[in-house]
Scaffold this active site. Structure first.
Site, PDB file in Angstrom:
ATOM      1  N   THR A  83      18.649  25.424  65.353  1.00 40.79           N
ATOM      2  CA  THR A  83      17.329  24.896  65.001  1.00 40.79           C
ATOM      3  C   THR A  83      17.372  24.220  63.623  1.00 40.79           C
ATOM      4  O   THR A  83      16.793  23.156  63.414  1.00 40.79           O
ATOM      5  CB  THR A  83      16.305  26.055  64.973  1.00 40.79           C
ATOM      6  OG1 THR A  83      16.492  26.846  66.143  1.00 40.79           O
ATOM      7  CG2 THR A  83      14.885  25.553  64.905  1.00 40.79           C
ATOM      8  N   HIS A 101      24.237  23.965  74.312  1.00 45.54           N
ATOM      9  CA  HIS A 101      25.161  25.085  74.064  1.00 45.54           C
ATOM     10  C   HIS A 101      26.382  24.981  74.977  1.00 45.54           C
ATOM     11  O   HIS A 101      27.246  25.842  74.983  1.00 45.54           O
ATOM     12  CB  HIS A 101      24.470  26.423  74.349  1.00 45.54           C
ATOM     13  CG  HIS A 101      23.272  26.691  73.493  1.00 45.54           C
ATOM     14  ND1 HIS A 101      23.311  26.591  72.119  1.00 45.54           N
ATOM     15  CD2 HIS A 101      22.007  27.077  73.799  1.00 45.54           C
ATOM     16  CE1 HIS A 101      22.114  26.892  71.633  1.00 45.54           C
ATOM     17  NE2 HIS A 101      21.303  27.187  72.629  1.00 45.54           N
ATOM     18  N   LYS A 142      15.667  36.088  59.738  1.00 44.58           N
ATOM     19  CA  LYS A 142      15.993  36.326  58.329  1.00 44.58           C
ATOM     20  C   LYS A 142      16.682  35.126  57.682  1.00 44.58           C
ATOM     21  O   LYS A 142      16.498  34.865  56.508  1.00 44.58           O
ATOM     22  CB  LYS A 142      16.945  37.518  58.221  1.00 44.58           C
ATOM     23  CG  LYS A 142      16.278  38.880  58.283  1.00 44.58           C
ATOM     24  CD  LYS A 142      17.307  39.935  57.882  1.00 44.58           C
ATOM     25  CE  LYS A 142      16.651  41.253  57.581  1.00 44.58           C
ATOM     26  NZ  LYS A 142      17.660  42.270  57.207  1.00 44.58           N
TER      27      LYS A 142
HETATM   28  P1  A3P Z   1      18.875  35.317  62.029  1.00 48.15           P
HETATM   29  O1  A3P Z   1      18.450  35.949  63.306  1.00 48.15           O
HETATM   30  O2  A3P Z   1      20.159  35.885  61.502  1.00 48.15           O
HETATM   31  O3  A3P Z   1      17.812  35.299  61.002  1.00 48.15           O
HETATM   32  P2  A3P Z   1      19.351  29.231  66.513  1.00 48.15           P
HETATM   33  O4  A3P Z   1      18.504  28.201  65.859  1.00 48.15           O
HETATM   34  O5  A3P Z   1      20.714  28.732  66.881  1.00 48.15           O
HETATM   35  O6  A3P Z   1      18.638  29.914  67.614  1.00 48.15           O
HETATM   36  O7  A3P Z   1      19.673  30.323  65.383  1.00 48.15           O
HETATM   37  C1  A3P Z   1      18.689  31.182  64.852  1.00 48.15           C
HETATM   38  C2  A3P Z   1      19.206  31.765  63.548  1.00 48.15           C
HETATM   39  O8  A3P Z   1      19.160  30.744  62.533  1.00 48.15           O
HETATM   40  C3  A3P Z   1      18.337  32.906  63.055  1.00 48.15           C
HETATM   41  O9  A3P Z   1      19.207  33.775  62.323  1.00 48.15           O
HETATM   42  C4  A3P Z   1      17.365  32.166  62.170  1.00 48.15           C
HETATM   43  O10 A3P Z   1      16.681  32.985  61.241  1.00 48.15           O
HETATM   44  C5  A3P Z   1      18.277  31.168  61.477  1.00 48.15           C
HETATM   45  N1  A3P Z   1      17.539  29.999  60.953  1.00 48.15           N
HETATM   46  C6  A3P Z   1      16.518  29.341  61.547  1.00 48.15           C
HETATM   47  N2  A3P Z   1      16.099  28.329  60.774  1.00 48.15           N
HETATM   48  C7  A3P Z   1      16.862  28.348  59.668  1.00 48.15           C
HETATM   49  C8  A3P Z   1      16.873  27.555  58.474  1.00 48.15           C
HETATM   50  N3  A3P Z   1      16.012  26.554  58.291  1.00 48.15           N
HETATM   51  N4  A3P Z   1      17.792  27.880  57.528  1.00 48.15           N
HETATM   52  C9  A3P Z   1      18.660  28.889  57.702  1.00 48.15           C
HETATM   53  N5  A3P Z   1      18.688  29.688  58.800  1.00 48.15           N
HETATM   54  C10 A3P Z   1      17.795  29.416  59.773  1.00 48.15           C
END
Ligand code: A3P
Length: 312
Positions: free
Chosen positions: A46, A109, A270
């Protein structure tokens, strides 16, 4: 066996994804200036989608007030993106990709070897984000526990941390095994550096500015001197920061309508490095380290676990 996950074309995936993968492989026509964001679920997809969106020339400007298109997506698009894994004619979210404005940005993915031929054969660019498999697992476990079956509004049967960990260590998790997914893109980035850019979540966090400049360069639209001195890079980083994105209304109350309902808020938990240490027992740490050592040492990328075991 897991009733919810199947091995298809060497990819572990949930049932609705099988049809979507077939449909995508058969029909998707890449264009030369497409940008594909590839990752394992929970690797920071994301975040990277948002960064790529704001870096693309079309959206590259400093927002005044809240006028950036990234901030104005409708209620079921987390960031205005098209997910290749939901590429299916009977999906209610289906958007004809040929109608999307260019450069088109897609997320997927699907492992590198299973991408459609038109992606392999066109000049489109792929940016992969790799995250420490320890943190990816913990993030995935939390996320899975928050998925709801839309028809019944009931939660999916959840696995204990230990059960989920066993499966993850065997490679049984969506779009896994994680080592194949990561290594497939890693090898491609070594073989074809102008086609595939391999980023790491941890490096992106440590020096977002440096990685963003690398990404713009890779996309053949480097930041100009004027753009840099005008503060655009800092503005993009701020726009896409965890704090900013988490607080957007669409990300607080929006949902992705699918067979499973996923609330957008679960994409922002987080956003930290090293949270795994709060969940892993010494046995789990040892086991996953061994799996990584074994799987990665068969490639030219040896001992990544030494890097991944570091907790900041
Ligand atoms: P955590 O669950 O460890 O907090 P994806 O987007 O691939 O589904 O991944 C989600 C993970 O990316 C989550 O990790 C989320 O909190 C983190 N995430 C989402 N937005 C983010 C951002 N802008 N900067 C850093 N981490 C981010």
């Amino acid at each position: 066996t897991d009733p919810y996950i199947y091995l298809f074309q060497h990819i572990w995936c949930r049932q609705p994804h099988i049809k979507a993968i077939i449909s995508f492989q058969k029909h998707f026509q890449a264009k030369h200036d497409d940008i594909i964001i590839a990752s394992l679920p929970k690797a920071g997809t994301t975040w990277l989608k948002a960064l790529a969106f704001a870096t693309a020339k079309r959206h590259r400007f400093i927002p005044s007030q809240n006028d950036h298109p990234l901030l104005n997506s409708n209620s079921h698009t987390l960031v205005p993106f098209f997910e290749l894994t939901i590429y299916s004619d009977n999906n209610p979210n289906y958007v004809d990709p040929s109608t999307l404005p260019e450069p088109r940005i897609f997320g997927t993915h699907i492992p590198f070897p299973s991408l459609s031929n038109s992606i392999h054969n066109s000049n489109c660019k792929i940016i992969y984000i790799c995250r420490n498999p320890f943190d990816t697992f913990i993030s995935f476990w939390h996320f899975s526990n928050n998925m709801i079956l839309s028809q019944s509004s009931q939660s999916l049967p959840t696995l204990t941390l230990e059960e989920a960990f066993e499966r993850y260590s065997e490679g049984k998790h969506p779009f896994g095994p994680f080592w194949s997914n990561i290594l497939g893109y890693w090898k491609a980035s070594q073989d074809k550096p102008s086609k595939v850019l391999f980023l790491k979540y941890e490096e992106l966090k440590a020096d977002t500015k440096f990685e963003l400049k690398r990404m713009a360069q890779f996309l053949d639209c480097p930041f100009t001197q004027e753009e840099e001195s005008g503060g655009i890079i800092d503005s993009i980083i701020e726009l896409c920061s965890f704090g900013k994105m988490k607080e957007l209304e669409v990300n607080k109350s929006g949902k992705i309508p699918d067979r499973r309902i996923i609330e957008n808020k679960h994409f922002f938990r987080k956003g930290e490095i090293g949270d795994w240490i709060n969940y892993f027992s010494p046995e789990m740490t040892e086991k996953l380290s061994k799996v990584i050592e074994e799987k990665f040492d068969q490639s030219a990328w040896s001992h990544p676990e030494e890097e991944w075991l570091k907790v900041n």
